[in-house]
Design a protein around this motif. Sequence first.
Motif, PDB file in Angstrom:
ATOM      1  N   TYR A 266      -7.469   1.575  10.355  1.00  0.00           N
ATOM      2  CA  TYR A 266      -8.166   0.341  10.712  1.00  0.00           C
ATOM      3  C   TYR A 266      -7.788  -0.184  12.088  1.00  0.00           C
ATOM      4  O   TYR A 266      -8.423  -1.117  12.588  1.00  0.00           O
ATOM      5  CB  TYR A 266      -7.890  -0.747   9.669  1.00  0.00           C
ATOM      6  CG  TYR A 266      -8.724  -0.611   8.420  1.00  0.00           C
ATOM      7  CD1 TYR A 266     -10.032  -1.078   8.382  1.00  0.00           C
ATOM      8  CD2 TYR A 266      -8.209  -0.005   7.278  1.00  0.00           C
ATOM      9  CE1 TYR A 266     -10.803  -0.960   7.241  1.00  0.00           C
ATOM     10  CE2 TYR A 266      -8.968   0.123   6.126  1.00  0.00           C
ATOM     11  CZ  TYR A 266     -10.266  -0.357   6.114  1.00  0.00           C
ATOM     12  OH  TYR A 266     -11.026  -0.220   4.972  1.00  0.00           O
ATOM     13  N   GLY A 267      -6.772   0.408  12.717  1.00  0.00           N
ATOM     14  CA  GLY A 267      -6.301  -0.088  13.992  1.00  0.00           C
ATOM     15  C   GLY A 267      -7.315  -0.046  15.120  1.00  0.00           C
ATOM     16  O   GLY A 267      -7.487  -1.039  15.844  1.00  0.00           O
ATOM     17  N   PRO A 268      -8.020   1.076  15.323  1.00  0.00           N
ATOM     18  CA  PRO A 268      -8.924   1.169  16.474  1.00  0.00           C
ATOM     19  C   PRO A 268      -9.979   0.060  16.492  1.00  0.00           C
ATOM     20  O   PRO A 268     -10.657  -0.187  15.499  1.00  0.00           O
ATOM     21  CB  PRO A 268      -9.580   2.545  16.292  1.00  0.00           C
ATOM     22  CG  PRO A 268      -8.575   3.331  15.495  1.00  0.00           C
ATOM     23  CD  PRO A 268      -7.956   2.342  14.565  1.00  0.00           C
TER      24      PRO A 268
ATOM     25  N   LEU B 269       0.808  -1.220   0.000  1.00  0.00           N
ATOM     26  CA  LEU B 269       0.000   0.000   0.000  1.00  0.00           C
ATOM     27  C   LEU B 269       0.842   1.271   0.000  1.00  0.00           C
ATOM     28  O   LEU B 269       0.341   2.333   0.338  1.00  0.00           O
ATOM     29  CB  LEU B 269      -0.924   0.003   1.223  1.00  0.00           C
ATOM     30  CG  LEU B 269      -1.888  -1.178   1.330  1.00  0.00           C
ATOM     31  CD1 LEU B 269      -2.543  -1.213   2.702  1.00  0.00           C
ATOM     32  CD2 LEU B 269      -2.940  -1.122   0.229  1.00  0.00           C
ATOM     33  N   ARG B 270       2.118   1.150  -0.334  1.00  0.00           N
ATOM     34  CA  ARG B 270       2.963   2.345  -0.352  1.00  0.00           C
ATOM     35  C   ARG B 270       2.393   3.377  -1.313  1.00  0.00           C
ATOM     36  O   ARG B 270       1.914   3.029  -2.393  1.00  0.00           O
ATOM     37  CB  ARG B 270       4.394   1.979  -0.797  1.00  0.00           C
ATOM     38  CG  ARG B 270       5.169   1.122   0.204  1.00  0.00           C
ATOM     39  CD  ARG B 270       6.600   0.932  -0.308  1.00  0.00           C
ATOM     40  NE  ARG B 270       7.408   0.131   0.597  1.00  0.00           N
ATOM     41  CZ  ARG B 270       7.620  -1.177   0.461  1.00  0.00           C
ATOM     42  NH1 ARG B 270       7.069  -1.815  -0.561  1.00  0.00           N
ATOM     43  NH2 ARG B 270       8.376  -1.829   1.311  1.00  0.00           N
ATOM     44  N   PRO B 271       2.449   4.678  -0.997  1.00  0.00           N
ATOM     45  CA  PRO B 271       2.997   5.282   0.225  1.00  0.00           C
ATOM     46  C   PRO B 271       1.946   5.473   1.327  1.00  0.00           C
ATOM     47  O   PRO B 271       2.201   6.132   2.317  1.00  0.00           O
ATOM     48  CB  PRO B 271       3.483   6.638  -0.264  1.00  0.00           C
ATOM     49  CG  PRO B 271       2.471   7.009  -1.310  1.00  0.00           C
ATOM     50  CD  PRO B 271       2.082   5.721  -1.995  1.00  0.00           C
ATOM     51  N   HIS B 272       0.750   4.889   1.132  1.00  0.00           N
ATOM     52  CA  HIS B 272      -0.356   5.157   2.050  1.00  0.00           C
ATOM     53  C   HIS B 272      -0.512   4.074   3.129  1.00  0.00           C
ATOM     54  O   HIS B 272      -1.440   4.149   3.935  1.00  0.00           O
ATOM     55  CB  HIS B 272      -1.658   5.277   1.263  1.00  0.00           C
ATOM     56  CG  HIS B 272      -1.587   6.247   0.127  1.00  0.00           C
ATOM     57  ND1 HIS B 272      -1.429   7.596   0.315  1.00  0.00           N
ATOM     58  CD2 HIS B 272      -1.627   6.047  -1.227  1.00  0.00           C
ATOM     59  CE1 HIS B 272      -1.381   8.209  -0.858  1.00  0.00           C
ATOM     60  NE2 HIS B 272      -1.505   7.291  -1.808  1.00  0.00           N
TER      61      HIS B 272
ATOM     62  N   PRO C 213       9.771   6.622  19.981  1.00  0.00           N
ATOM     63  CA  PRO C 213       8.825   7.540  19.335  1.00  0.00           C
ATOM     64  C   PRO C 213       8.518   7.130  17.898  1.00  0.00           C
ATOM     65  O   PRO C 213       9.396   6.676  17.161  1.00  0.00           O
ATOM     66  CB  PRO C 213       9.563   8.886  19.387  1.00  0.00           C
ATOM     67  CG  PRO C 213      10.579   8.743  20.458  1.00  0.00           C
ATOM     68  CD  PRO C 213      10.996   7.305  20.447  1.00  0.00           C
ATOM     69  N   VAL C 214       7.276   7.303  17.523  1.00  0.00           N
ATOM     70  CA  VAL C 214       6.841   7.097  16.148  1.00  0.00           C
ATOM     71  C   VAL C 214       5.749   8.108  15.879  1.00  0.00           C
ATOM     72  O   VAL C 214       4.891   8.364  16.721  1.00  0.00           O
ATOM     73  CB  VAL C 214       6.336   5.653  15.917  1.00  0.00           C
ATOM     74  CG1 VAL C 214       5.153   5.335  16.813  1.00  0.00           C
ATOM     75  CG2 VAL C 214       6.003   5.420  14.459  1.00  0.00           C
ATOM     76  N   SER C 215       5.787   8.695  14.724  1.00  0.00           N
ATOM     77  CA  SER C 215       4.820   9.745  14.387  1.00  0.00           C
ATOM     78  C   SER C 215       3.572   9.130  13.770  1.00  0.00           C
ATOM     79  O   SER C 215       3.632   8.569  12.665  1.00  0.00           O
ATOM     80  CB  SER C 215       5.432  10.752  13.410  1.00  0.00           C
ATOM     81  OG  SER C 215       6.554  11.393  13.986  1.00  0.00           O
ATOM     82  N   PRO C 216       2.445   9.206  14.460  1.00  0.00           N
ATOM     83  CA  PRO C 216       1.202   8.695  13.870  1.00  0.00           C
ATOM     84  C   PRO C 216       0.854   9.468  12.602  1.00  0.00           C
ATOM     85  O   PRO C 216       0.952  10.696  12.571  1.00  0.00           O
ATOM     86  CB  PRO C 216       0.160   8.955  14.964  1.00  0.00           C
ATOM     87  CG  PRO C 216       0.950   9.111  16.226  1.00  0.00           C
ATOM     88  CD  PRO C 216       2.245   9.734  15.813  1.00  0.00           C
ATOM     89  N   PRO C 217       0.451   8.775  11.544  1.00  0.00           N
ATOM     90  CA  PRO C 217       0.098   9.446  10.282  1.00  0.00           C
ATOM     91  C   PRO C 217      -1.303  10.048  10.363  1.00  0.00           C
ATOM     92  O   PRO C 217      -2.181   9.725   9.550  1.00  0.00           O
ATOM     93  CB  PRO C 217       0.187   8.318   9.264  1.00  0.00           C
ATOM     94  CG  PRO C 217      -0.208   7.104  10.049  1.00  0.00           C
ATOM     95  CD  PRO C 217       0.336   7.314  11.436  1.00  0.00           C
ATOM     96  N   ALA C 218      -1.509  10.917  11.341  1.00  0.00           N
ATOM     97  CA  ALA C 218      -2.868  11.385  11.643  1.00  0.00           C
ATOM     98  C   ALA C 218      -3.504  12.122  10.471  1.00  0.00           C
ATOM     99  O   ALA C 218      -4.666  11.889  10.125  1.00  0.00           O
ATOM    100  CB  ALA C 218      -2.835  12.278  12.880  1.00  0.00           C
ATOM    101  N   THR C 219      -2.752  13.029   9.848  1.00  0.00           N
ATOM    102  CA  THR C 219      -3.326  13.835   8.767  1.00  0.00           C
ATOM    103  C   THR C 219      -3.706  12.979   7.575  1.00  0.00           C
ATOM    104  O   THR C 219      -4.841  13.039   7.070  1.00  0.00           O
ATOM    105  CB  THR C 219      -2.345  14.924   8.337  1.00  0.00           C
ATOM    106  OG1 THR C 219      -2.026  15.746   9.468  1.00  0.00           O
ATOM    107  CG2 THR C 219      -2.940  15.781   7.228  1.00  0.00           C
ATOM    108  N   SER C 220      -2.774  12.154   7.115  1.00  0.00           N
ATOM    109  CA  SER C 220      -3.068  11.306   5.961  1.00  0.00           C
ATOM    110  C   SER C 220      -4.092  10.229   6.309  1.00  0.00           C
ATOM    111  O   SER C 220      -4.865   9.801   5.446  1.00  0.00           O
ATOM    112  CB  SER C 220      -1.780  10.668   5.425  1.00  0.00           C
ATOM    113  OG  SER C 220      -1.089   9.997   6.456  1.00  0.00           O
ATOM    114  N   ALA C 221      -4.109   9.789   7.583  1.00  0.00           N
ATOM    115  CA  ALA C 221      -5.104   8.793   7.990  1.00  0.00           C
ATOM    116  C   ALA C 221      -6.509   9.366   7.894  1.00  0.00           C
ATOM    117  O   ALA C 221      -7.463   8.629   7.613  1.00  0.00           O
ATOM    118  CB  ALA C 221      -4.811   8.307   9.408  1.00  0.00           C
TER     119      ALA C 221
END
Length: 315
Positions: free
Chosen positions: A214-216, A203-206, A285-293
Amino acid sequence: MKPHMLTFFCELQADALRELFATPGVVEDLVALEAGVSLGLLDLSPERAQVVQRLNRVGIPVTAWLLLPTEQGYWFHAGNVEQATARYESFQAWTAEHRLVWEGVGLDIEPDIRELRSWMEGGWRQLGEILPRLVQGRRVRDARAGYTRLMDRIRADGYRVDAYQFPVIVDERQSRSTLVQRLAGVLDLPADREVLMLYTSFLRPHGPSVLWSYGPGSQSLAVGVTGGGVELPGVFAARPLDWAEFSRDLRLAVRWTHDLHVFSLEGCVQQGFLNRLLTFDWDAPVSPPATSARRVDAVRRAARLLLRTSAWVLR
């Protein structure tokens, strides 16, 4: 943040499987990680049984990942419930013969591998073969009933039932639709544990955004692909995850569930990932892809609108 359950998929022919577990450190690393193996049963051979027996002896939990011959569709779907039931019966006889111990039984719910290969080769020309399924709601209902009976039988034999599912099944379920199930042959089954296959390598780059969307609420998430698996032309010929991508996906996934699967064990061994997991910092640390998600969430909302509409039309 370390997961409570970590399971590695393994999908190899018997000779390659024996070689994998003969590799120095593989069994020891799995024991140290307190990890399990979901073993693809490409055959029911004495050689494969010997591998299971070895894993049983050292206390590594093994899930029986049931598969069919390619000429029967390989994965489980709406068109092969009878073959799947017969495969389980053969599996039970093989298990008894070799005195094997299983943590559970995994049902891999995916389209017929022959149809996927035809799609990769013929593209839209295959539409004529599957569009008639839109009015075949009974096909889905009968298949679900058949697989439900099979799962009841598996539970009665003392096993937990896992279902390995594409994430779109979540949207289909929430929309009370059967559109995807009718067309692709996948099935929404009431398993004891549902494992969503969220392979960001495809699914790169998304990919990270899809994983985060889909995680929650997920029972278990499967990340990958680190290498291995069946060979399909075209879109499925994706580059395996590198260590940075794999680390990112693990840290994103463990925020939503402590039950993680990895595809695949052989890919992790080949790339040297398995040993590195012994000292892996799950809390880094890892940056959640909140905006693109949020964009992915918007696409999913549109898809659910389509699915809800189809549910009304295809009643």
